[in-house]
Design a protein around this motif. Structure first.
Motif, PDB file in Angstrom:
ATOM      1  N   GLU B  17       0.894  -1.165   0.000  1.00 30.90           N
ATOM      2  CA  GLU B  17       0.000   0.000   0.000  1.00 30.90           C
ATOM      3  C   GLU B  17       0.927   1.208   0.000  1.00 30.90           C
ATOM      4  O   GLU B  17       1.921   1.203   0.734  1.00 30.90           O
ATOM      5  CB  GLU B  17      -0.852  -0.042   1.276  1.00 30.90           C
ATOM      6  N   TYR B  18       0.664   2.214  -0.827  1.00 31.21           N
ATOM      7  CA  TYR B  18       1.492   3.425  -0.726  1.00 31.21           C
ATOM      8  C   TYR B  18       0.747   4.695  -1.092  1.00 31.21           C
ATOM      9  O   TYR B  18      -0.174   4.699  -1.884  1.00 31.21           O
ATOM     10  CB  TYR B  18       2.789   3.321  -1.532  1.00 31.21           C
ATOM     11  N   ASP B  19       1.181   5.744  -0.423  1.00 34.08           N
ATOM     12  CA  ASP B  19       0.774   7.119  -0.727  1.00 34.08           C
ATOM     13  C   ASP B  19       1.791   7.625  -1.734  1.00 34.08           C
ATOM     14  O   ASP B  19       2.959   7.836  -1.383  1.00 34.08           O
ATOM     15  CB  ASP B  19       0.814   7.917   0.576  1.00 34.08           C
ATOM     16  N   HIS B  64      -1.518   6.542  -6.270  1.00 35.70           N
ATOM     17  CA  HIS B  64      -1.440   5.757  -5.034  1.00 35.70           C
ATOM     18  C   HIS B  64      -1.789   4.290  -5.294  1.00 35.70           C
ATOM     19  O   HIS B  64      -2.330   3.943  -6.328  1.00 35.70           O
ATOM     20  CB  HIS B  64      -2.420   6.325  -4.007  1.00 35.70           C
ATOM     21  N   ALA B  65      -1.516   3.461  -4.287  1.00 38.54           N
ATOM     22  CA  ALA B  65      -1.923   2.056  -4.374  1.00 38.54           C
ATOM     23  C   ALA B  65      -2.445   1.587  -3.034  1.00 38.54           C
ATOM     24  O   ALA B  65      -1.812   1.813  -1.997  1.00 38.54           O
ATOM     25  CB  ALA B  65      -0.751   1.182  -4.816  1.00 38.54           C
ATOM     26  N   LYS B  66      -3.602   0.948  -3.048  1.00 44.04           N
ATOM     27  CA  LYS B  66      -4.098   0.270  -1.848  1.00 44.04           C
ATOM     28  C   LYS B  66      -3.674  -1.200  -1.876  1.00 44.04           C
ATOM     29  O   LYS B  66      -3.650  -1.868  -0.858  1.00 44.04           O
ATOM     30  CB  LYS B  66      -5.625   0.369  -1.772  1.00 44.04           C
ATOM     31  N   ARG B  84       9.089  -8.959   5.744  1.00 45.38           N
ATOM     32  CA  ARG B  84       8.034  -7.951   5.797  1.00 45.38           C
ATOM     33  C   ARG B  84       8.252  -7.005   6.980  1.00 45.38           C
ATOM     34  O   ARG B  84       8.217  -5.779   6.832  1.00 45.38           O
ATOM     35  CB  ARG B  84       6.664  -8.625   5.923  1.00 45.38           C
ATOM     36  N   ASP B  93       7.146   5.821   6.132  1.00 44.90           N
ATOM     37  CA  ASP B  93       5.801   5.387   6.523  1.00 44.90           C
ATOM     38  C   ASP B  93       4.727   5.713   5.480  1.00 44.90           C
ATOM     39  O   ASP B  93       3.541   5.509   5.733  1.00 44.90           O
ATOM     40  CB  ASP B  93       5.432   5.868   7.926  1.00 44.90           C
ATOM     41  N   ASP B  94       5.123   6.176   4.291  1.00 45.64           N
ATOM     42  CA  ASP B  94       4.140   6.300   3.204  1.00 45.64           C
ATOM     43  C   ASP B  94       4.145   5.054   2.313  1.00 45.64           C
ATOM     44  O   ASP B  94       3.428   4.994   1.313  1.00 45.64           O
ATOM     45  CB  ASP B  94       4.335   7.573   2.375  1.00 45.64           C
ATOM     46  N   LEU B  96       3.742   0.800   2.845  1.00 43.39           N
ATOM     47  CA  LEU B  96       3.475  -0.280   3.799  1.00 43.39           C
ATOM     48  C   LEU B  96       3.520  -1.609   3.047  1.00 43.39           C
ATOM     49  O   LEU B  96       2.861  -1.767   2.019  1.00 43.39           O
ATOM     50  CB  LEU B  96       2.087  -0.091   4.420  1.00 43.39           C
ATOM     51  N   ARG B  98       2.100  -4.944   3.146  1.00 37.74           N
ATOM     52  CA  ARG B  98       0.980  -5.580   3.840  1.00 37.74           C
ATOM     53  C   ARG B  98       1.184  -7.069   3.978  1.00 37.74           C
ATOM     54  O   ARG B  98       0.698  -7.710   4.882  1.00 37.74           O
ATOM     55  CB  ARG B  98      -0.326  -5.321   3.090  1.00 37.74           C
ATOM     56  N   PHE B 131      -7.374  18.260   3.825  1.00 39.74           N
ATOM     57  CA  PHE B 131      -6.935  16.951   4.322  1.00 39.74           C
ATOM     58  C   PHE B 131      -6.965  15.878   3.237  1.00 39.74           C
ATOM     59  O   PHE B 131      -6.299  14.857   3.339  1.00 39.74           O
ATOM     60  CB  PHE B 131      -7.784  16.525   5.520  1.00 39.74           C
ATOM     61  N   PHE B 135      -5.384  13.243  -2.494  1.00 41.88           N
ATOM     62  CA  PHE B 135      -6.064  11.983  -2.823  1.00 41.88           C
ATOM     63  C   PHE B 135      -7.313  12.166  -3.669  1.00 41.88           C
ATOM     64  O   PHE B 135      -8.063  11.210  -3.866  1.00 41.88           O
ATOM     65  CB  PHE B 135      -6.416  11.234  -1.520  1.00 41.88           C
TER      66      PHE B 135
END
Lengths: 253, 253
Positions: B17-19, B64-66, B84, B93-94, B96, B98, B131, B135
């Motif tokens: 997952e990434y921002d 982005h990617a979920k 992992r 921390d942008d 992850l 999973r 906020f 996105f």
């Protein structure tokens, strides 16, 4: 200022929303970017005179605002709506001026406050969420939310909040009226604390949230929480929750 | 590689997952930070050998990617779960990780793909939202969402998507099977496009979304939309929607 001078001034109030992630808090600093610093600089570019922007209160580094109020005195003839549009074009897109308007000269964004509402968000799923990381505190342990709600309800009313203030608060009167305090959720992995009071001591919400989460984790019971609240001693409280979960939601006048 | 060599390799798949806000897309670049670059560097620090991380596809800068899938071949004895945990400690921390797991040597995160699901978010309230700014695409004009839904439904099925591909796509076959296409919402100010296809051409979703929003704004009608889709000519389409509203939601094998 004398009254002749005062009459030539206008008092302009701004309502702001900001993502505090990239800022060292509200208060102007010499080297680091702050909300006050960025806005004062941009306002001065527009009104062509030095101004001082006074906020309803300081937010710490990393703290956000959905509704922050501030004001400044100016001689400018630019109307508030044009000022708002100009500032929104000049400021980075993590700061939004939602409203700009004239207010009476005796309006003061800090001294005139009746109450403020803050919100604190905790992300309670085991896995972090990269998209919300700047807006929540991630707590992995399973929380006893019902006992946490009981803790929070003890805070409502007129109390001495010394237990939850941070050093550096000075000798300010530690008694505050907590008008409303609750925990909403969990919803979509988020637990939301809501606090409304006539004023907050330094780091008061972050210290409350950190201590209530200690109860939720089972490190402390409800009775112990009540005892440390009544002890009026900062040394008894849990640790301070991180800044990024905190939002200033509303300022009431 | 020859079969003797191959047997000593393990194939490890990661789900990410990434921002994408802070990255110049997936693909490694010499000077700019990219998802592939950051991950390859950190994986190599752990496995002590050069590896190549192959993704299910490239995401553009700001996308982005979920749920992005990638794999690499390695001789390491570190088990996937430890890998992992180590990578999550090493990466910013942008990003992850999973999941990490062994997959058969013939699994290939790009060639084995059956379909991918993308999501595109539009913020449709007049006032921006600080906020969500990284996105969503903010569209201020009132949109005719029902006609937009009709446009999107025309895309379902096996079609030549040349109209919606960007230059630089090469001579790749422009026919794709659109398995699912819909617009959800509006909900909380957000309109969400969902697309599932057996593959996507370069910038295809962003070009589709930009053109469908043109219909929503009344700059083009449903018939005209169908005509330009059938024209198979990129010059006919509307403009490309910005990257930050786009999420890779799922990769199916």
């Amino acid at each position: 200022m004398d009254s002749k001078l005062a009459t030539s001034y206008k008092n302009i109030m701004l309502i702001l929303e900001y993502d505090g992630t990239g800022y060292h808090g509200w208060q102007r600093q010499r080297l680091e970017p702050t909300i006050q610093g960025v806005l004062e600089d941009r306002i001065q570019m527009m009104v062509h005179e030095p101004i001082t922007l006074i906020g309803s209160g300081r937010t710490d580094a990393g703290v956000h605002a959905k509704h922050q109020v501030c004001h400044f005195l100016t001689h400018t003839h630019i109307d508030p709506e044009s000022l708002r549009n100009g500032l929104n074009a000049l400021t980075p897109d993590d700061i939004l001026i939602r409203k700009a308007d004239y207010v009476p000269l005796d309006f003061h964004s800090r001294y005139s406050v009746k109450s403020k509402v803050y919100e604190y968000q905790i992300w309670i799923r085991h896995e972090p969420n990269v998209f919300r990381r700047n807006f929540v505190w991630h707590v992995r342990q399973v929380l006893d939310v019902e006992t946490m709600r009981q803790c929070v309800s003890l805070l409502v009313g007129r109390h001495d909040f010394s237990t939850f203030r941070s050093s550096g608060s000075g000798n300010m009167d530690p008694v505050r009226e907590m008008i409303h305090a609750e925990i909403r959720g969990p919803e979509d992995g988020i637990l939301t604390f809501i606090f409304e009071a006539d004023g907050f001591l330094r780091h008061m919400i972050r210290n409350i949230v950190g201590t209530v989460v200690d109860v939720g984790r089972g490190r402390m019971g409800l009775v112990e929480f009540r005892d440390i609240f009544q002890a009026k001693d900062r040394a008894c409280a849990g640790f301070k929750a991180p800044a990024q979960g905190l939002f200033l939601n509303m300022v009431k006048y």
